[in-house]
Design a protein around this motif. Structure first.
Motif, PDB file in Angstrom:
ATOM      1  N   ARG A 173       0.824  -1.214   0.000  1.00  0.00           N
ATOM      2  CA  ARG A 173       0.000   0.000   0.000  1.00  0.00           C
ATOM      3  C   ARG A 173       0.860   1.268   0.000  1.00  0.00           C
ATOM      4  O   ARG A 173       0.493   2.275  -0.614  1.00  0.00           O
ATOM      5  CB  ARG A 173      -0.929   0.016   1.222  1.00  0.00           C
ATOM      6  N   SER A 228      -2.118   6.429  -5.788  1.00  0.00           N
ATOM      7  CA  SER A 228      -3.444   6.846  -6.226  1.00  0.00           C
ATOM      8  C   SER A 228      -4.464   5.762  -5.873  1.00  0.00           C
ATOM      9  O   SER A 228      -4.354   4.619  -6.333  1.00  0.00           O
ATOM     10  CB  SER A 228      -3.446   7.110  -7.741  1.00  0.00           C
ATOM     11  N   ASP A 229      -5.431   6.131  -5.068  1.00  0.00           N
ATOM     12  CA  ASP A 229      -6.512   5.235  -4.659  1.00  0.00           C
ATOM     13  C   ASP A 229      -7.806   6.051  -4.707  1.00  0.00           C
ATOM     14  O   ASP A 229      -8.344   6.457  -3.681  1.00  0.00           O
ATOM     15  CB  ASP A 229      -6.254   4.692  -3.255  1.00  0.00           C
ATOM     16  N   TYR A 232     -10.898   5.633  -5.168  1.00  0.00           N
ATOM     17  CA  TYR A 232     -12.135   5.196  -4.526  1.00  0.00           C
ATOM     18  C   TYR A 232     -11.954   4.925  -3.025  1.00  0.00           C
ATOM     19  O   TYR A 232     -12.901   4.495  -2.364  1.00  0.00           O
ATOM     20  CB  TYR A 232     -12.670   3.936  -5.214  1.00  0.00           C
ATOM     21  N   GLY A 233     -10.759   5.141  -2.502  1.00  0.00           N
ATOM     22  CA  GLY A 233     -10.509   4.918  -1.073  1.00  0.00           C
ATOM     23  C   GLY A 233     -10.659   3.467  -0.661  1.00  0.00           C
ATOM     24  O   GLY A 233     -11.003   3.176   0.484  1.00  0.00           O
ATOM     25  N   SER A 279      -8.640   2.252   2.400  1.00  0.00           N
ATOM     26  CA  SER A 279      -8.738   3.066   3.615  1.00  0.00           C
ATOM     27  C   SER A 279      -8.942   2.227   4.878  1.00  0.00           C
ATOM     28  O   SER A 279      -8.661   2.693   5.987  1.00  0.00           O
ATOM     29  CB  SER A 279      -9.883   4.081   3.478  1.00  0.00           C
ATOM     30  N   ASN A 280      -9.427   0.993   4.727  1.00  0.00           N
ATOM     31  CA  ASN A 280      -9.623   0.157   5.921  1.00  0.00           C
ATOM     32  C   ASN A 280      -8.441  -0.776   6.183  1.00  0.00           C
ATOM     33  O   ASN A 280      -8.525  -1.668   7.023  1.00  0.00           O
ATOM     34  CB  ASN A 280     -10.930  -0.641   5.830  1.00  0.00           C
ATOM     35  N   SER A 338     -10.138  -4.708   2.599  1.00  0.00           N
ATOM     36  CA  SER A 338     -10.710  -4.753   1.245  1.00  0.00           C
ATOM     37  C   SER A 338      -9.774  -5.467   0.288  1.00  0.00           C
ATOM     38  O   SER A 338      -8.581  -5.170   0.240  1.00  0.00           O
ATOM     39  CB  SER A 338     -10.962  -3.331   0.739  1.00  0.00           C
TER      40      SER A 338
END
Length: 201
Positions: free
Chosen positions: A44, A49-50, A52-53, A56-57, A69
């Protein structure tokens, strides 16, 4: 004042210190992310660039990554990383090679650049490697030819150069290989980005 040496008291103190240290180690172990989780966090960290997030978890305070995810586990071990079609951008971390239980790595339809890390060859249980539709470049590492469990290898629509490694002859389990037509091959003739099956070497 006369102070006397009390060996029993000293031993008791040492025993207490020992148990206290063991307790600290147990607590630390409960808070520490396992090796697979650390490898995924390194992956990660190379993503810039992410949109859609999705990641994030991915919490470094979790004990294992099995609820993250795109991460799928069996018996607490990461066996699939499926992040297809998420417009992720960045480079592939060599730490992916530490996911030793991985059977499926699917990064199809993202924006990854750079080379395929040679450490991918350490994934000796991998059956599916899908890197199609990215912007990966350089040469395809010969180390992939050491993944004898590999059944499907999908590399189309990238910017690879050079040849298909001769080591791919070792992949006796391989039933599907997709690569771009510009790549030269001494081991495969007529196989291109079309979805063709293999079973003749």
């Amino acid at each position: 004042m006369d102070v006397r040496w009390n060996p029993f008291g000293f031993q008791l103190h040492m025993v207490n210190c020992f148990f206290f240290m063991m307790l600290l180690l147990e607590i630390q172990q409960c808070w520490t992310l396992n090796v697979e989780g650390l490898a995924l966090l390194e992956f990660r960290a190379r993503i810039d660039s992410d949109p859609y997030g999705v990641l994030s978890n991915w919490n470094p305070n979790d004990r294992n990554p099995c609820t993250w995810s795109g991460v799928h586990c069996v018996d607490g071990k990461v066996q699939m990383l499926d992040l297809q079609g998420l417009s992720l951008g960045g480079i592939l971390a060599p730490d992916l090679g530490n996911l030793i239980n991985l059977k499926s790595l699917v990064l199809y339809k993202n924006h990854f650049t750079g080379v395929i890390p040679k450490e991918i060859g350490s994934l000796r249980r991998l059956e599916l490697l899908d890197l199609r539709d990215n912007s990966l470049n350089g040469t395809i590492p010969a180390e992939i030819g050491m993944i004898l469990s590999l059944k499907r290898l999908l590399l189309c629509n990238n910017n690879f150069q050079g040849r298909i490694p001769i080591e791919f002859e070792n992949l006796n389990m391989l039933s599907e290989l997709q690569f771009d037509q510009n790549l030269k091959s001494d081991v495969l003739n007529g196989i291109s980005c079309l979805n063709r099956k293999i079973g003749y070497w």
